[in-house]
Write a protein that holds these residues in place. Sequence first.
Motif, PDB file in Angstrom:
ATOM      1  N   TYR A  38       0.887  -1.162   0.000  1.00  0.00           N
ATOM      2  CA  TYR A  38       0.000   0.000   0.000  1.00  0.00           C
ATOM      3  C   TYR A  38       0.925   1.211   0.000  1.00  0.00           C
ATOM      4  O   TYR A  38       1.680   1.417   0.945  1.00  0.00           O
ATOM      5  CB  TYR A  38      -0.918  -0.022   1.228  1.00  0.00           C
ATOM      6  CG  TYR A  38      -1.811  -1.239   1.203  1.00  0.00           C
ATOM      7  CD1 TYR A  38      -3.090  -1.180   0.665  1.00  0.00           C
ATOM      8  CD2 TYR A  38      -1.339  -2.468   1.655  1.00  0.00           C
ATOM      9  CE1 TYR A  38      -3.889  -2.316   0.595  1.00  0.00           C
ATOM     10  CE2 TYR A  38      -2.121  -3.600   1.590  1.00  0.00           C
ATOM     11  CZ  TYR A  38      -3.393  -3.523   1.065  1.00  0.00           C
ATOM     12  OH  TYR A  38      -4.179  -4.658   0.974  1.00  0.00           O
ATOM     13  N   LEU A  39       0.871   1.963  -1.081  1.00  0.00           N
ATOM     14  CA  LEU A  39       1.895   2.966  -1.345  1.00  0.00           C
ATOM     15  C   LEU A  39       1.341   4.390  -1.257  1.00  0.00           C
ATOM     16  O   LEU A  39       0.355   4.715  -1.915  1.00  0.00           O
ATOM     17  CB  LEU A  39       2.461   2.689  -2.740  1.00  0.00           C
ATOM     18  CG  LEU A  39       3.748   3.350  -3.189  1.00  0.00           C
ATOM     19  CD1 LEU A  39       4.374   2.535  -4.302  1.00  0.00           C
ATOM     20  CD2 LEU A  39       3.534   4.757  -3.656  1.00  0.00           C
ATOM     21  N   ASN A  62      -0.872  -6.698  -6.677  1.00  0.00           N
ATOM     22  CA  ASN A  62      -0.363  -6.708  -5.298  1.00  0.00           C
ATOM     23  C   ASN A  62       0.161  -5.344  -4.836  1.00  0.00           C
ATOM     24  O   ASN A  62       0.843  -5.249  -3.829  1.00  0.00           O
ATOM     25  CB  ASN A  62       0.739  -7.757  -5.145  1.00  0.00           C
ATOM     26  CG  ASN A  62       1.995  -7.371  -5.903  1.00  0.00           C
ATOM     27  OD1 ASN A  62       1.921  -6.742  -6.963  1.00  0.00           O
ATOM     28  ND2 ASN A  62       3.138  -7.724  -5.367  1.00  0.00           N
ATOM     29  N   ILE A  63      -0.196  -4.282  -5.588  1.00  0.00           N
ATOM     30  CA  ILE A  63       0.212  -2.930  -5.194  1.00  0.00           C
ATOM     31  C   ILE A  63      -1.010  -2.014  -5.270  1.00  0.00           C
ATOM     32  O   ILE A  63      -1.699  -1.962  -6.291  1.00  0.00           O
ATOM     33  CB  ILE A  63       1.327  -2.361  -6.095  1.00  0.00           C
ATOM     34  CG1 ILE A  63       2.538  -3.286  -6.118  1.00  0.00           C
ATOM     35  CG2 ILE A  63       1.742  -0.971  -5.613  1.00  0.00           C
ATOM     36  CD1 ILE A  63       3.599  -2.889  -7.124  1.00  0.00           C
ATOM     37  N   PHE A  64      -1.261  -1.304  -4.175  1.00  0.00           N
ATOM     38  CA  PHE A  64      -2.355  -0.350  -4.129  1.00  0.00           C
ATOM     39  C   PHE A  64      -1.755   1.038  -3.923  1.00  0.00           C
ATOM     40  O   PHE A  64      -1.146   1.311  -2.893  1.00  0.00           O
ATOM     41  CB  PHE A  64      -3.317  -0.688  -2.982  1.00  0.00           C
ATOM     42  CG  PHE A  64      -4.486   0.252  -2.882  1.00  0.00           C
ATOM     43  CD1 PHE A  64      -5.629   0.050  -3.620  1.00  0.00           C
ATOM     44  CD2 PHE A  64      -4.421   1.359  -2.035  1.00  0.00           C
ATOM     45  CE1 PHE A  64      -6.709   0.921  -3.524  1.00  0.00           C
ATOM     46  CE2 PHE A  64      -5.492   2.238  -1.933  1.00  0.00           C
ATOM     47  CZ  PHE A  64      -6.640   2.022  -2.684  1.00  0.00           C
ATOM     48  N   ILE A  91      -7.122  -2.106   5.588  1.00  0.00           N
ATOM     49  CA  ILE A  91      -8.254  -2.659   6.342  1.00  0.00           C
ATOM     50  C   ILE A  91      -9.501  -2.750   5.463  1.00  0.00           C
ATOM     51  O   ILE A  91     -10.279  -3.701   5.549  1.00  0.00           O
ATOM     52  CB  ILE A  91      -8.532  -1.808   7.610  1.00  0.00           C
ATOM     53  CG1 ILE A  91      -7.378  -1.991   8.609  1.00  0.00           C
ATOM     54  CG2 ILE A  91      -9.856  -2.166   8.250  1.00  0.00           C
ATOM     55  CD1 ILE A  91      -7.366  -0.987   9.750  1.00  0.00           C
ATOM     56  N   ALA A  92      -9.679  -1.781   4.571  1.00  0.00           N
ATOM     57  CA  ALA A  92     -10.848  -1.761   3.691  1.00  0.00           C
ATOM     58  C   ALA A  92     -10.712  -2.707   2.499  1.00  0.00           C
ATOM     59  O   ALA A  92     -11.695  -2.966   1.794  1.00  0.00           O
ATOM     60  CB  ALA A  92     -11.081  -0.331   3.197  1.00  0.00           C
ATOM     61  N   ASP A  93      -9.534  -3.221   2.275  1.00  0.00           N
ATOM     62  CA  ASP A  93      -9.256  -4.080   1.124  1.00  0.00           C
ATOM     63  C   ASP A  93      -9.805  -5.490   1.370  1.00  0.00           C
ATOM     64  O   ASP A  93      -9.254  -6.250   2.157  1.00  0.00           O
ATOM     65  CB  ASP A  93      -7.743  -4.130   0.882  1.00  0.00           C
ATOM     66  CG  ASP A  93      -7.387  -4.869  -0.404  1.00  0.00           C
ATOM     67  OD1 ASP A  93      -8.272  -5.513  -1.005  1.00  0.00           O
ATOM     68  OD2 ASP A  93      -6.203  -4.797  -0.798  1.00  0.00           O
TER      69      ASP A  93
END
Length: 199
Positions: A38-39, A62-64, A91-93
């Motif tokens: 998570y970037l 695999n990258i948000f 958490i929302a993912d």
Amino acid sequence: MSGSNLKIAFLLLCHDAPEHLIGLLSMQFFQNDNAKVYLHYDKNRPVESFNTLKEFTDTKDNIFLLENRIVCKWGEFSLVEATVNMMKACIADETFEADYFYLISGSCVPIKPLATLQNFLFENPYIEFIEATDISKKRWVIDGLQEERYQYTFPYNFKDDREKFDQHFEAQKKAGKIRVAPKDFKPHFGSQWFCITAK
């Protein structure tokens, strides 16, 4: 459950050149179903750099990449806010249920396989890896302000406006304006980087 099943959300707080970050995120370490990044990319950086990064991350499951960017400044709450926003995104993912949140920067480069980290965390369950030094027992700051950090106010950024920072600090000291600490206040200092259980 074994160590190989542990899911780790890497919270990547960064401002580096997109080419550097693309190289980092392309490493084998992150190519694992049990790792997701998570970037947060500093809003101080040009929109062109953000767009280059977005083009890359849009091709990766695999990258948000957080769209809501914050201008991050050294020593300010903006760094905390960006970190909390990454945690909220994780958490929302619904596609990734993390066991751990691991906050890293764009300067962090893995030197061992992900399995090494997974096994270490599995063998050390229920431990939160976060620095919290009780400064009444041990000095945390090597060179510079320690108690003054909570005894005085600092409306000016140490790096961006050093002259005003120093002037304001000295004026408070001269006037004897020390903040009154809450009852039973026990300050702990530590690094912003951590690896904590999602729970």
